[in-house]
Design a protein around this motif. Structure first.
Motif, PDB file in Angstrom:
ATOM      1  N   TRP A  67      24.895  26.743   0.670  1.00 15.67           N
ATOM      2  CA  TRP A  67      26.169  27.469   0.644  1.00 15.67           C
ATOM      3  C   TRP A  67      26.072  28.747  -0.169  1.00 15.67           C
ATOM      4  N   MET A  68      25.225  28.764  -1.177  1.00 25.15           N
ATOM      5  CA  MET A  68      25.085  30.016  -1.924  1.00 25.15           C
ATOM      6  C   MET A  68      24.376  31.077  -1.094  1.00 25.15           C
ATOM      7  N   ALA A  69      23.436  30.651  -0.236  1.00 24.74           N
ATOM      8  CA  ALA A  69      22.787  31.610   0.659  1.00 24.74           C
ATOM      9  C   ALA A  69      23.833  32.230   1.576  1.00 24.74           C
ATOM     10  N   ALA A  70      24.716  31.377   2.124  1.00 26.10           N
ATOM     11  CA  ALA A  70      25.759  31.887   3.015  1.00 26.10           C
ATOM     12  C   ALA A  70      26.703  32.815   2.252  1.00 26.10           C
ATOM     13  N   LEU A  71      27.081  32.403   1.050  1.00 31.76           N
ATOM     14  CA  LEU A  71      27.993  33.208   0.236  1.00 31.76           C
ATOM     15  C   LEU A  71      27.393  34.580  -0.070  1.00 31.76           C
ATOM     16  N   PHE A  72      26.122  34.574  -0.500  1.00 30.36           N
ATOM     17  CA  PHE A  72      25.470  35.851  -0.821  1.00 30.36           C
ATOM     18  C   PHE A  72      25.379  36.726   0.414  1.00 30.36           C
ATOM     19  N   PHE A  73      25.135  36.086   1.557  1.00 26.96           N
ATOM     20  CA  PHE A  73      25.027  36.858   2.801  1.00 26.96           C
ATOM     21  C   PHE A  73      26.347  37.556   3.094  1.00 26.96           C
ATOM     22  N   VAL A  74      27.439  36.801   2.981  1.00 28.89           N
ATOM     23  CA  VAL A  74      28.760  37.373   3.284  1.00 28.89           C
ATOM     24  C   VAL A  74      29.087  38.487   2.290  1.00 28.89           C
ATOM     25  N   LEU A  75      28.873  38.242   1.010  1.00 24.26           N
ATOM     26  CA  LEU A  75      29.184  39.255   0.000  1.00 24.26           C
ATOM     27  C   LEU A  75      28.390  40.529   0.244  1.00 24.26           C
ATOM     28  N   ALA A  76      27.090  40.361   0.527  1.00 30.78           N
ATOM     29  CA  ALA A  76      26.252  41.547   0.737  1.00 30.78           C
ATOM     30  C   ALA A  76      26.692  42.284   1.992  1.00 30.78           C
ATOM     31  N   THR A  77      27.066  41.532   3.030  1.00 26.67           N
ATOM     32  CA  THR A  77      27.521  42.187   4.256  1.00 26.67           C
ATOM     33  C   THR A  77      28.785  42.997   3.979  1.00 26.67           C
ATOM     34  N   LEU A  78      29.716  42.404   3.232  1.00 24.38           N
ATOM     35  CA  LEU A  78      30.943  43.125   2.901  1.00 24.38           C
ATOM     36  C   LEU A  78      30.626  44.380   2.092  1.00 24.38           C
ATOM     37  N   ARG A 137      29.478  51.720   3.833  1.00 23.58           N
ATOM     38  CA  ARG A 137      29.375  52.538   5.038  1.00 23.58           C
ATOM     39  C   ARG A 137      30.750  53.100   5.407  1.00 23.58           C
ATOM     40  N   TRP A 138      31.785  52.327   5.206  1.00 23.08           N
ATOM     41  CA  TRP A 138      33.133  52.781   5.512  1.00 23.08           C
ATOM     42  C   TRP A 138      33.534  53.893   4.554  1.00 23.08           C
ATOM     43  N   TRP A 139      33.197  53.735   3.272  1.00 21.22           N
ATOM     44  CA  TRP A 139      33.532  54.695   2.225  1.00 21.22           C
ATOM     45  C   TRP A 139      32.941  56.067   2.531  1.00 21.22           C
ATOM     46  N   TRP A 140      31.680  56.080   2.975  1.00 23.26           N
ATOM     47  CA  TRP A 140      31.033  57.345   3.315  1.00 23.26           C
ATOM     48  C   TRP A 140      31.246  57.718   4.784  1.00 23.26           C
ATOM     49  N   SER A 141      32.068  56.950   5.450  1.00 24.64           N
ATOM     50  CA  SER A 141      32.337  57.077   6.895  1.00 24.64           C
ATOM     51  C   SER A 141      31.073  57.321   7.714  1.00 24.64           C
ATOM     52  N   TRP A 142      30.138  56.372   7.558  1.00 24.36           N
ATOM     53  CA  TRP A 142      28.927  56.445   8.361  1.00 24.36           C
ATOM     54  C   TRP A 142      29.152  55.742   9.681  1.00 24.36           C
ATOM     55  N   GLU A 143      28.620  56.336  10.724  1.00 29.18           N
ATOM     56  CA  GLU A 143      28.748  55.750  12.055  1.00 29.18           C
ATOM     57  C   GLU A 143      27.381  55.262  12.522  1.00 29.18           C
ATOM     58  N   PRO A 144      27.301  54.153  13.216  1.00 29.62           N
ATOM     59  CA  PRO A 144      28.358  53.156  13.391  1.00 29.62           C
ATOM     60  C   PRO A 144      28.515  52.325  12.125  1.00 29.62           C
ATOM     61  N   TRP A 199      28.743  49.097  11.858  1.00 28.60           N
ATOM     62  CA  TRP A 199      27.900  47.899  11.877  1.00 28.60           C
ATOM     63  C   TRP A 199      26.524  48.237  12.434  1.00 28.60           C
ATOM     64  N   LEU A 200      25.498  48.071  11.630  1.00 30.13           N
ATOM     65  CA  LEU A 200      24.121  48.223  12.117  1.00 30.13           C
ATOM     66  C   LEU A 200      23.393  46.893  11.883  1.00 30.13           C
ATOM     67  N   THR A 201      23.105  46.203  12.966  1.00 26.84           N
ATOM     68  CA  THR A 201      22.550  44.852  12.825  1.00 26.84           C
ATOM     69  C   THR A 201      21.306  44.830  11.942  1.00 26.84           C
ATOM     70  N   GLU A 202      20.413  45.804  12.152  1.00 29.52           N
ATOM     71  CA  GLU A 202      19.140  45.751  11.430  1.00 29.52           C
ATOM     72  C   GLU A 202      19.343  45.897   9.929  1.00 29.52           C
ATOM     73  N   VAL A 203      20.303  46.729   9.536  1.00 30.56           N
ATOM     74  CA  VAL A 203      20.551  46.920   8.108  1.00 30.56           C
ATOM     75  C   VAL A 203      21.130  45.654   7.496  1.00 30.56           C
ATOM     76  N   VAL A 204      22.126  45.076   8.184  1.00 28.09           N
ATOM     77  CA  VAL A 204      22.749  43.854   7.669  1.00 28.09           C
ATOM     78  C   VAL A 204      21.710  42.735   7.593  1.00 28.09           C
ATOM     79  N   LEU A 205      20.901  42.642   8.669  1.00 24.97           N
ATOM     80  CA  LEU A 205      19.869  41.619   8.720  1.00 24.97           C
ATOM     81  C   LEU A 205      18.893  41.764   7.562  1.00 24.97           C
ATOM     82  N   ALA A 206      18.420  43.000   7.345  1.00 27.89           N
ATOM     83  CA  ALA A 206      17.393  43.217   6.341  1.00 27.89           C
ATOM     84  C   ALA A 206      17.943  43.015   4.937  1.00 27.89           C
ATOM     85  N   MET A 207      19.093  43.600   4.655  1.00 29.97           N
ATOM     86  CA  MET A 207      19.591  43.572   3.279  1.00 29.97           C
ATOM     87  C   MET A 207      20.343  42.279   2.966  1.00 29.97           C
TER      88      MET A 207
END
Lengths: 234, 649
Positions: B39-50, B56-63, B65-73
């Motif tokens: 559950w901590m792995a899942a929690l960390f994943f969600v927090l990091a994704t957020l 990305r939203w703050w700097w208004s980067w498009e798109p 959602w980038l799967t590879e970035v979320v996946l990697a980080m």
């Protein structure tokens, strides 16, 4: 002791004969179609003779020792406490050193000969692209062909390059190979010495179509080559 | 020696025993363990994704959602850290950092009382050694099944079972698992169990780091295997992951880039641990020239790991930066240098070949000497030749690049250094066969594997001479000749020594004896099918079959069919091993403390060893291989308060 050595030598000879048979009965190397590959095959056989000797030596001592000195499971004695032998250790340091340096020297000489371009070689660019080869004849108004046609006996310098990922230009019967690397140009020399049809193979994993990235290489007489090139220019 | 001061018996030093939190449900969920890990792995994943999405939203980067970035980080950095925190790998350090009272180290993490203890963070080197071995053999099976899948595809020319991307993925993941999740960590597992015992030490120098380095390993393994489920399939650029091919690969490549980081970190931590343990925790009297050769082998291996592994980490980070951050380390259009990747990669990956071989050399020295009842021939030269390989090993990497288009002048010097490595390697082979000479040879299963290794590795070494010679390499490079060569070195070499080691120390690790008859069946079936699988590959390679192809010229059809059949037999031979090991572990006959009558220290304690290895610190008084020397002994042990007795008994 002397009888033991004789038996060991006998085991060694049997193994050497068997291994030599494996080395000569099967045709391990493709037919050479270039002067470069002729020389490479010389180095190959030189290394093979040395390898047969070393392998026979090692495996015969293993086989002989197990045959001669195997004891039943419940034997609880120890062997003689031999810790080493300086003379022997010097021998098996020095002899392999001489052998590998000999291989190194022979290899360096052949490498140098295979890399020596003579007077005005035929210039051909081999350009790799996922997943096909393109050959450009710079000496003939950049005639471009998907098939490699070479005149026999003519030293040819391939300049290889790539437009996407790394490929490797290889004709097994020429024995020469060179990676086609994006961003740089690399060269390799081939002097075909046998007419016939051969395969151009990509030897570096380049993606989905890697296995099928093949082309045909034809080595023809000078006259046929001239005729072919004129057809292409027309 | 500092051992006595650092490792007192638990009762004496820490009377207060740590009590885990009460309440079964609460404890299962919040106490350290796999549940909290998940559950901590899942929690960390969600927090990091957020966090990523927020930035990305703050700097208004498009798109957004980038799967590879979320996946990697989030997936491959944050989630594993959460997992490690969850299982409790950081508990002690975190308590220390935030100023909470740290648990008094009562060594309650030592020893395993039930099979469940193997799924927890455990600081006992013997438990960790077995955790390593079971995990690595699991991935050995996975990697082996992949090999059988692509051998099925290769049984005939043309495509039958899998498409090209799946084929490339199977080949790449097979090699990656075998190297990073089997051979390297299996040796670490054997050494983890055996080396502290051989040194007369109660544990490794850093037990918590040791536990952490084990738990990084399954993370890497899960990453490599799970790459099959993402869009585009598993990474398919080979285990070498050459740029720029790897940079254009689908999502799966990220799993390789990041998996290597975790496996590499695990490797580096273990190596540091071995180095410190070997340097500082030798028993009194255990000078370097009295260390068993397995210890020497792990000492040199660890040096290789510590110096070289950061290079592969760098190479994979650079590729990932090129993919995600749009840097251009290896992008020619951006001024990158494609061959740079290969130089950096091989600066690790050639020494890695020795990382995968030197520990095996150590194992074989132990086995051959005790099974021939003779001292290792030329002990000092054996140790020095390990050092010779270590030093030369760093000067040969470019022999992987003879046809890569690198600077021409580099080829001859790299060829010379490559050929020179044959000299220390030859010394070792000749010394092993000289150890056999006039011995009293017990042809047990570990000995069979050791002798199989000596002969097969000789073939692998000799084909290495061919490949070291530049002109022959130009013809044979990137063909099945290479595949044959590496399998003679890594299977006939490394894997045979791993089997030898497992059989040899099985009684020590489990306290039970394996079945000798099944062991011999395993050896002979493996030996024959191994040769039938890999020897013909020399032939098809020289004749013109390139490696890493899903389809090939019809001329090689018959031989490939034979190779495939032989590889299935090879796969089946493993079943005998698994059956033998599992059954013997559960209900094999109880093993004696020293069934091989060996002299080194691990055999002078019970099987399995007591929880802190030695009730009294042994006093080392001689070399480890004094077989047949009247009155010679390796160490003197004090048993309890009684009179010292001599070893070997």
């Amino acid at each position: 002791m002397r009888r033991g050595i004789a038996q060991l030598v006998a085991v060694g000879v049997v193994i050497a004969v068997l291994v030599t048979a494996v080395a000569v009965v099967f045709q391990w190397l493709p037919t050479s179609a270039s002067e470069e590959f002729d020389r490479i095959q010389g180095v190959y056989w030189f290394a093979t003779i040395i390898s047969i000797g070393i392998f026979s030596l090692v495996s015969s001592v293993v086989v002989y020792s197990v045959w001669k000195w195997r004891v039943p499971d419940d034997d609880d004695a120890d062997g003689p406490p031999i810790h080493g032998h300086t003379g022997l250790e010097i021998v098996w340091t020095a002899v392999p050193a001489v052998l590998v340096i000999a291989i190194g020297v022979v290899s360096a000489v052949v490498l140098a000969r295979n890399g020596e371009a003579g007077n005005r070689p035929l210039e051909v660019q081999a350009i790799g692209q996922q997943f096909a080869w393109k050959f450009v004849y710079s000496d003939y108004d950049d005639v471009t062909s998907g098939q490699l046609v070479l005149p026999v006996g003519q030293e040819t310098r391939f300049t290889t390059s790539s437009v996407d990922v790394i490929h490797s230009f290889w004709v097994p019967n020429f024995g020469q190979k060179m990676d086609a690397v994006p961003g740089i140009e690399t060269t390799i020399l081939v002097t075909p010495d046998r007419t016939g049809e051969f395969a151009v193979v990509c030897a570096e994993l380049c993606g989905l179509g890697h296995a099928t990235m093949r082309a045909k290489a034809r080595v023809v007489t000078r006259a046929e080559f001239e005729r072919w090139i004129q057809e292409q220019q027309a | 020696m500092t051992t006595t001061a650092d490792h007192p018996t638990p009762e004496a030093a820490y009377p207060a025993h740590y009590e885990p939190p009460r309440g079964p449900t609460w404890r299962l969920f919040f106490g350290p363990g796999l549940v909290r890990g998940l559950w901590m792995a899942a929690l960390f994943f969600v927090l990091a994704t957020l966090l990523i999405l927020g930035l990305r939203w703050w700097w208004s980067w498009e798109p957004l959602w980038l799967t590879e970035v979320v996946l990697a980080m989030a997936g491959m950095v944050a989630a594993p850290v959460g997992f490690l925190a969850g299982i409790g790998a950081f508990d002690y350090w975190l308590h220390y950092i935030v100023g909470r009272p740290t648990r008094p180290e009562d060594h309650s993490g030592h020893g395993a009382r039930s099979w469940k203890d193997y799924f927890r963070v455990n600081t006992d080197h013997k438990v960790i050694g077995i955790q390593y071995l079971v995990t690595t053999f699991f991935f050995f099976v996975v990697g082996g099944l992949m090999a059988m899948l692509f051998r099925a595809e290769l049984a005939q020319p043309g495509l039958q079972f899998v498409d090209s991307q799946t084929f490339n993925g199977l080949v790449s993941v097979h090699a990656t698992l075998m190297i990073f999740l089997f051979i390297i960590p299996a040796f670490a597992g054997i050494a983890n169990f055996v080396v502290p015992l051989m040194l007369g030490a109660p544990d490794m120098a850093f037990p918590r780091l040791n536990a952490l380095s084990f738990w990084l390993l399954p993370i890497a393994g899960v990453m490599f295997v799970s790459s099959f489920v993402v869009q585009g399939g598993a990474f398919g650029a080979g285990w070498t992951g050459y740029a720029p091919l790897a940079e254009g690969q689908p999502l799966g490549q990220t799993f390789f880039n990041m998996g290597v980081q975790w496996a590499g970190a695990s490797s580096i931590m273990t190596a540091l641990n071995f180095l410190v343990t070997i340097i500082t925790m030798r028993a009194p009297g255990m000078t370097f020239w009295r260390m068993p050769l397995l210890v020497w082998a792990n000492f040199t291996t660890s040096l290789l790991v510590v110096i070289a592994t950061p290079f592969i980490a760098g190479s994979q980070f650079f590729v990932m930066f090129d993919r995600i951050l749009h840097t251009s380390f290896f992008v020619p259009e951006g001024g990158g240098y494609v061959l740079g990747y290969q130089h950096i990669f091989w600066f690790y990956s050639h020494p890695a070949v020795y990382i995968m071989m030197l520990p095996g050399f150590g194992i074989v020295s132990e086995v051959i000497s005790s099974m021939s009842r003779k001292p290792v021939f030329g002990y000092r030269l054996m140790a020095l030749s390990l050092i010779g390989i270590l030093v030369l090993g760093f000067s040969v990497w470019a022999h992987h690049m003879f046809v890569a288009g690198m600077a021409d002048w580099l080829r001859v010097p790299m060829m010379i250094t490559t050929l020179l490595i044959a000299i220390p390697t030859g010394i070792k082979v000749f010394s092993w066969v000289a150890t056999l000479w006039r011995g009293r040879i017990h042809l047990t299963t570990p000995m069979l594997f050791a002798l199989g290794f000596v002969t097969m590795f000789t073939i692998g070494g000799l084909s290495g001479i061919y490949l070291g010679s530049v002109p022959i390499d130009i013809a044979a490079s990137d063909t099945y000749f290479i595949v044959a060569h590496i399998h003679y070195v890594l299977f006939g070499g490394s894997v045979f020594t791993i089997f030898a080691g497992i059989y040899f120390w099985f009684p020590k690790m489990t306290g039970r004896m394996y079945d000798e008859r099944l062991g011999k069946w395993h050896f002979w079936l493996t030996f024959v099918s191994f040769n039938a699988t890999f020897f013909p590959m020399h032939y098809v390679g020289l004749r013109g079959m390139p490696r890493r192809v899903s389809d090939y010229s019809a001329a090689f059809g018959d031989l490939n069919f034979l190779i495939t059949i032989a590889s299935f037999v090879l796969g089946a031979s493993f079943v005998i091993f698994a059956y033998n090991i599992v059954l013997s572990w559960v209900r094999g006959p109880i093993a004696a403390a020293n069934p091989w009558r060996a002299h080194s220290l691990e055999w002078q304690v019970s099987s399995p060893p007591p929880i802190f290895n030695f009730d009294e610190i042994p006093q080392v008084v001689g070399g480890p291989y004094e077989y047949g020397v009247p009155g010679a002994r390796h160490a003197v042990m004090k048993v309890g308060a009684g009179e010292p007795h001599e070893v070997p008994a």
